[in-house]
Design a protein around this motif. Structure first.
Motif, PDB file in Angstrom:
ATOM      1  N   GLN A   1     -22.996  33.361  49.642  1.00 27.66           N
ATOM      2  CA  GLN A   1     -23.483  34.632  49.111  1.00 27.66           C
ATOM      3  C   GLN A   1     -24.210  34.452  47.773  1.00 27.66           C
ATOM      4  N   ILE A   2     -25.218  35.299  47.559  1.00 27.04           N
ATOM      5  CA  ILE A   2     -25.966  35.315  46.304  1.00 27.04           C
ATOM      6  C   ILE A   2     -25.429  36.439  45.420  1.00 27.04           C
ATOM      7  N   TYR A   3     -25.220  36.119  44.137  1.00 32.35           N
ATOM      8  CA  TYR A   3     -24.703  37.119  43.200  1.00 32.35           C
ATOM      9  C   TYR A   3     -25.766  37.666  42.248  1.00 32.35           C
ATOM     10  N   PHE A   4     -26.718  36.811  41.862  1.00 35.64           N
ATOM     11  CA  PHE A   4     -27.607  37.220  40.766  1.00 35.64           C
ATOM     12  C   PHE A   4     -28.862  36.348  40.758  1.00 35.64           C
ATOM     13  N   ILE A   5     -29.995  36.961  40.402  1.00 34.00           N
ATOM     14  CA  ILE A   5     -31.244  36.236  40.181  1.00 34.00           C
ATOM     15  C   ILE A   5     -31.694  36.559  38.764  1.00 34.00           C
ATOM     16  N   GLY A   6     -32.066  35.548  37.999  1.00 38.95           N
ATOM     17  CA  GLY A   6     -32.452  35.835  36.618  1.00 38.95           C
ATOM     18  C   GLY A   6     -33.328  34.759  36.000  1.00 38.95           C
ATOM     19  N   GLU A   7     -33.576  34.934  34.723  1.00 35.78           N
ATOM     20  CA  GLU A   7     -34.375  33.985  33.948  1.00 35.78           C
ATOM     21  C   GLU A   7     -33.771  33.918  32.550  1.00 35.78           C
TER      22      GLU A   7
ATOM     23  N   ARG B   1     -37.535  32.835  47.012  1.00 36.27           N
ATOM     24  CA  ARG B   1     -37.399  33.311  48.385  1.00 36.27           C
ATOM     25  C   ARG B   1     -36.073  32.867  48.982  1.00 36.27           C
ATOM     26  N   GLU B   2     -35.596  31.676  48.566  1.00 34.39           N
ATOM     27  CA  GLU B   2     -34.282  31.242  49.029  1.00 34.39           C
ATOM     28  C   GLU B   2     -33.222  32.259  48.623  1.00 34.39           C
ATOM     29  N   ALA B   3     -33.280  32.675  47.349  1.00 31.24           N
ATOM     30  CA  ALA B   3     -32.296  33.646  46.860  1.00 31.24           C
ATOM     31  C   ALA B   3     -32.421  34.972  47.599  1.00 31.24           C
ATOM     32  N   ARG B   4     -33.656  35.423  47.805  1.00 30.12           N
ATOM     33  CA  ARG B   4     -33.850  36.704  48.488  1.00 30.12           C
ATOM     34  C   ARG B   4     -33.390  36.637  49.937  1.00 30.12           C
ATOM     35  N   SER B   5     -33.677  35.491  50.593  1.00 26.55           N
ATOM     36  CA  SER B   5     -33.263  35.330  51.985  1.00 26.55           C
ATOM     37  C   SER B   5     -31.755  35.380  52.111  1.00 26.55           C
ATOM     38  N   MET B   6     -31.064  34.653  51.234  1.00 28.07           N
ATOM     39  CA  MET B   6     -29.612  34.608  51.292  1.00 28.07           C
ATOM     40  C   MET B   6     -28.995  35.943  50.880  1.00 28.07           C
ATOM     41  N   ALA B   7     -29.619  36.615  49.906  1.00 28.70           N
ATOM     42  CA  ALA B   7     -29.074  37.894  49.426  1.00 28.70           C
ATOM     43  C   ALA B   7     -29.125  38.968  50.501  1.00 28.70           C
ATOM     44  N   SER B   8     -30.042  38.826  51.447  1.00 27.77           N
ATOM     45  CA  SER B   8     -30.173  39.831  52.506  1.00 27.77           C
ATOM     46  C   SER B   8     -29.145  39.647  53.615  1.00 27.77           C
TER      47      SER B   8
ATOM     48  N   SER C   1     -17.113  34.490  32.744  1.00 27.24           N
ATOM     49  CA  SER C   1     -15.868  34.939  32.110  1.00 27.24           C
ATOM     50  C   SER C   1     -15.588  36.415  32.350  1.00 27.24           C
ATOM     51  N   SER C   2     -16.645  37.231  32.474  1.00 26.98           N
ATOM     52  CA  SER C   2     -16.428  38.668  32.649  1.00 26.98           C
ATOM     53  C   SER C   2     -15.704  38.986  33.951  1.00 26.98           C
ATOM     54  N   LEU C   3     -15.896  38.142  34.967  1.00 29.69           N
ATOM     55  CA  LEU C   3     -15.226  38.341  36.259  1.00 29.69           C
ATOM     56  C   LEU C   3     -14.200  37.245  36.546  1.00 29.69           C
ATOM     57  N   ASN C   4     -14.020  36.350  35.585  1.00 33.16           N
ATOM     58  CA  ASN C   4     -13.004  35.301  35.698  1.00 33.16           C
ATOM     59  C   ASN C   4     -13.172  34.493  36.991  1.00 33.16           C
ATOM     60  N   ARG C   5     -14.383  34.014  37.228  1.00 33.27           N
ATOM     61  CA  ARG C   5     -14.633  33.266  38.454  1.00 33.27           C
ATOM     62  C   ARG C   5     -15.643  32.150  38.212  1.00 33.27           C
ATOM     63  N   TYR C   6     -15.589  31.166  39.082  1.00 40.00           N
ATOM     64  CA  TYR C   6     -16.574  30.092  39.060  1.00 40.00           C
ATOM     65  C   TYR C   6     -17.699  30.428  40.021  1.00 40.00           C
ATOM     66  N   VAL C   7     -18.889  29.949  39.699  1.00 40.53           N
ATOM     67  CA  VAL C   7     -20.074  30.201  40.504  1.00 40.53           C
ATOM     68  C   VAL C   7     -20.890  28.913  40.586  1.00 40.53           C
ATOM     69  N   ALA C   8     -21.843  28.890  41.492  1.00 37.64           N
ATOM     70  CA  ALA C   8     -22.822  27.805  41.554  1.00 37.64           C
ATOM     71  C   ALA C   8     -24.155  28.371  41.075  1.00 37.64           C
ATOM     72  N   ILE C   9     -24.832  27.644  40.193  1.00 33.42           N
ATOM     73  CA  ILE C   9     -26.077  28.118  39.605  1.00 33.42           C
ATOM     74  C   ILE C   9     -27.195  27.137  39.960  1.00 33.42           C
ATOM     75  N   LYS C  10     -28.199  27.624  40.636  1.00 28.38           N
ATOM     76  CA  LYS C  10     -29.347  26.793  41.011  1.00 28.38           C
ATOM     77  C   LYS C  10     -30.491  27.096  40.057  1.00 28.38           C
ATOM     78  N   VAL C  11     -30.968  26.085  39.350  1.00 28.39           N
ATOM     79  CA  VAL C  11     -31.980  26.247  38.306  1.00 28.39           C
ATOM     80  C   VAL C  11     -33.267  25.540  38.711  1.00 28.39           C
TER      81      VAL C  11
ATOM     82  N   VAL D   1     -27.702  32.687  41.056  1.00 27.07           N
ATOM     83  CA  VAL D   1     -26.270  32.407  41.029  1.00 27.07           C
ATOM     84  C   VAL D   1     -25.681  32.679  42.412  1.00 27.07           C
ATOM     85  N   MET D   2     -24.886  31.728  42.887  1.00 28.76           N
ATOM     86  CA  MET D   2     -24.321  31.803  44.233  1.00 28.76           C
ATOM     87  C   MET D   2     -22.805  31.736  44.194  1.00 28.76           C
TER      88      MET D   2
END
Length: 362
Positions: free
Chosen positions: A70-76, A55-62, A28-38, A84-85
């Motif tokens: 594109q990767i937007y965020f890695i979290g827990e 490593r998938e997230a890090r590979s894509m983020a680079s 909601s803060s950026l008013n956009r949809y994302v894909a979240i891999k859990v 988040v992609m």
């Protein structure tokens, strides 16, 4: 079932596999949809699996390329690891081929051209995808290709690490290069071979290898001659056939040295003249078709129905909705391994799930 992860609202489930679930989310803060891999809760305590997931997230983020998701965020969040992609409005090439059978030569050539551009960026950064196949290529509503799922990507610095140790491999039988099947060193030319198999499939509506077993497919990759594409589709011209033949050469030294060469060769083909878009309309699911910029629908803010638990790698669950994600492993002792070793194929692990007499492909 959680209705949010961090500051992301869960809108819908897009798919699930052996390692976890992919959701459509709303930020909601950026008013956009994302894909979240859990990452699946059942695997959260397995450090090697968690490392591969991240490593998938890090590979894509680079990688910064219009043809790579594109990767937007890695979290827990509450013990659940996720990343988040970019959300892609479209469908996978695999789904499109299941529906339409095959593509016109100019459409297929443009898919390969765009994918080669994305892979060139990855390879320049030392990232080898290792699982190029129709299911990992997204076709957007604007006719562009986005490469997905770098979960088993090999970074050049990882050669000595546990996840890429000798005797292990991951990938999808039928798309694996001969050097992968034989346990030989792998470089960017392996992705070119896999992309060539995708081109063959788009042009003919079938795979070049037909054995029903994972091991049989691998043996065919190493031993069998690939059918002449022009005998299966007389709309394919000699030049496109030549490009395909070079991509799927058994000897890596006979393939294109890199994806820059492949893209340059393709760019000279008359099929690439005009707009670079593919010219096919993907079928967008209800979950994927939500208009970007709209508020999260009220129905999506309610708790989602309970879904089938994510199976552990190696299990088959008849209720699983989507294909399993690749998991590294080995053949155990026995006839299959002996046959594999006799053929010169080492460290094989079919990227399929087997339970009794049932085999389910990716």
């Amino acid at each position: 079932m959680k209705t949010h992860l961090g500051h992301y609202d869960i809108v819908a489930e897009l798919g699930r596999g052996g390692m976890g679930v992919v959701y459509k989310g709303y930020e909601s803060s950026l008013n956009r949809y994302v894909a979240i891999k859990v990452l699946a809760e059942s695997l959260a305590h397995d450090e090697s699996v968690k490392e591969r997931f991240l490593r998938e997230a890090r590979s894509m983020a680079s990688l910064n390329d219009p043809h790579i998701i594109q990767i937007y965020f890695i979290g827990e969040h509450e013990g659940q690891t996720f990343f988040v992609m970019e959300f892609v409005e479209g469908e996978s090439l695999g789904s499109l081929l299941k529906r339409d059978g095959k593509l016109r030569p100019e459409q297929a050539a443009r898919v390969i051209y765009q994918t080669a551009q994305g892979l060139a960026t990855a390879h320049d950064k030392g990232v080898i995808h290792r699982d190029i196949k129709p299911g990992n290529l997204m076709v957007t509503s604007r006719g562009a290709i986005k490469i997905a799922d770098f979960g088993i990507a090999l970074v050049t610095q990882d050669f000595s690490k546990k996840l890429t140790s000798t005797g292990e491999f991951v990938g999808t039988p039928g798309y694996l290069s001969p050097e992968v099947c034989l346990g030989k060193p792998v470089d960017s030319r392996s992705d070119i071979f896999s992309l060539g198999i995708v081109l063959f499939e788009m042009l003919t509506g079938r795979m070049p290898f037909t054995d029903e077993s994972p091991l049989g497919l691998m043996l065919e990759v190493v031993r069998a001659e690939i059918p002449d594409v022009r005998q299966l589709n007389n709309d394919v011209d000699a030049e496109l056939s030549r490009i395909l033949s070079r991509m799927i050469a058994k000897d890596p030294n006979e393939r294109y040295n890199n994806c820059h060469e492949l893209a340059e060769d393709l760019s000279r083909h008359p099929l690439l003249a005009g707009a670079p878009t593919i010219g096919v309309k993907p079928l967008i699911s209800t979950a994927a078709a939500t208009v970007i910029g709209m508020k999260t629908p009220v129905s999506a803010q309610r708790p989602l129905p309970q879904t089938v638990p994510t199976p552990r790698p190696g299990q088959f669950n008849a209720g699983t909705a989507a294909a399993p994600m690749p998991v590294a492993g080995r053949f155990g002792a026995g006839p299959l391994r002996r046959e594999c070793l006799d053929a010169g194929v080492r460290g094989a692990h079919p990227d399929r799930r087997v339970s009794g007499a049932t085999t389910r492909a990716r």
